[in-house]
Scaffold this motif. Sequence first.
Motif, PDB file in Angstrom:
ATOM      1  N   LEU A  75       0.844  -1.178   0.000  1.00  0.00           N
ATOM      2  CA  LEU A  75       0.000   0.000   0.000  1.00  0.00           C
ATOM      3  C   LEU A  75       0.889   1.241   0.000  1.00  0.00           C
ATOM      4  O   LEU A  75       1.799   1.361   0.823  1.00  0.00           O
ATOM      5  N   ILE A  76       0.602   2.148  -0.920  1.00  0.00           N
ATOM      6  CA  ILE A  76       1.344   3.396  -1.002  1.00  0.00           C
ATOM      7  C   ILE A  76       0.363   4.543  -0.762  1.00  0.00           C
ATOM      8  O   ILE A  76      -0.623   4.695  -1.491  1.00  0.00           O
ATOM      9  N   LEU A  77       0.629   5.312   0.282  1.00  0.00           N
ATOM     10  CA  LEU A  77      -0.201   6.470   0.634  1.00  0.00           C
ATOM     11  C   LEU A  77       0.505   7.726   0.145  1.00  0.00           C
ATOM     12  O   LEU A  77       1.674   7.948   0.464  1.00  0.00           O
ATOM     13  N   LEU A  78      -0.206   8.559  -0.613  1.00  0.00           N
ATOM     14  CA  LEU A  78       0.355   9.822  -1.072  1.00  0.00           C
ATOM     15  C   LEU A  78      -0.202  10.942  -0.214  1.00  0.00           C
ATOM     16  O   LEU A  78      -1.407  11.149  -0.153  1.00  0.00           O
ATOM     17  N   CYS A  79       0.704  11.635   0.454  1.00  0.00           N
ATOM     18  CA  CYS A  79       0.352  12.628   1.462  1.00  0.00           C
ATOM     19  C   CYS A  79       0.806  14.008   1.005  1.00  0.00           C
ATOM     20  O   CYS A  79       1.993  14.206   0.719  1.00  0.00           O
ATOM     21  N   GLY A  80      -0.152  14.946   0.944  1.00  0.00           N
ATOM     22  CA  GLY A  80       0.202  16.313   0.584  1.00  0.00           C
ATOM     23  C   GLY A  80      -1.037  17.115   0.255  1.00  0.00           C
ATOM     24  O   GLY A  80      -2.113  16.569   0.021  1.00  0.00           O
ATOM     25  N   LEU A  81      -0.871  18.403   0.242  1.00  0.00           N
ATOM     26  CA  LEU A  81      -1.960  19.324  -0.084  1.00  0.00           C
ATOM     27  C   LEU A  81      -2.227  19.340  -1.589  1.00  0.00           C
ATOM     28  O   LEU A  81      -1.399  18.867  -2.373  1.00  0.00           O
ATOM     29  N   PRO A  82      -3.370  19.881  -2.009  1.00  0.00           N
ATOM     30  CA  PRO A  82      -3.637  20.012  -3.441  1.00  0.00           C
ATOM     31  C   PRO A  82      -2.519  20.801  -4.129  1.00  0.00           C
ATOM     32  O   PRO A  82      -2.029  21.799  -3.596  1.00  0.00           O
TER      33      PRO A  82
END
Length: 163
Positions: free
Chosen positions: A9-16
């Motif tokens: 599982l790869i979670l992409l974390c960041g604002l728009p």
Amino acid sequence: MKRNGPGRLILLCGLPGSGKTTLSKRLADELPAVRLCPDEWLAGLGIDLHEADARDRLEGLFRQHAYSLLGLGQTVILEFGFWARAERDELRLRARLLGAAVELRYLDVTRDELLRRLEARNGTGAPDAAVITRNMIERWAEDFEAPGREELALFDHWNDPPA
């Protein structure tokens, strides 16, 4: 169904505007992986990308689908932004119960760069790119819980945040 080994599982974390979609598309091609991007699905269904109830329901369905895919040994990329540590912890722990490796890719971009990118994107009229204003980014940046080194160490792979 046949299992292909442990999933990932790869979670992409960041604002728009931080580059989540660009990175997820690249990773999906390179690995390969199944990408689950709420913005694309909401736009495809003709639903306003800022419709919170629809987004919450869709992300819940994506989580369940991701767990099923992980159980089959697939690699899954979730492109939700993951602004809260509690949400990242929940997904990491649940995926680990399934025997999956879990990665966190944190896209740390300055507010000025976010605003520059979003201004350019706002002008494209792309259906899966909601118009995002400076005020929205300023408000959301206050709510965003950036992962620190201690949290990143809980994942199997991560990118280092700036010093």
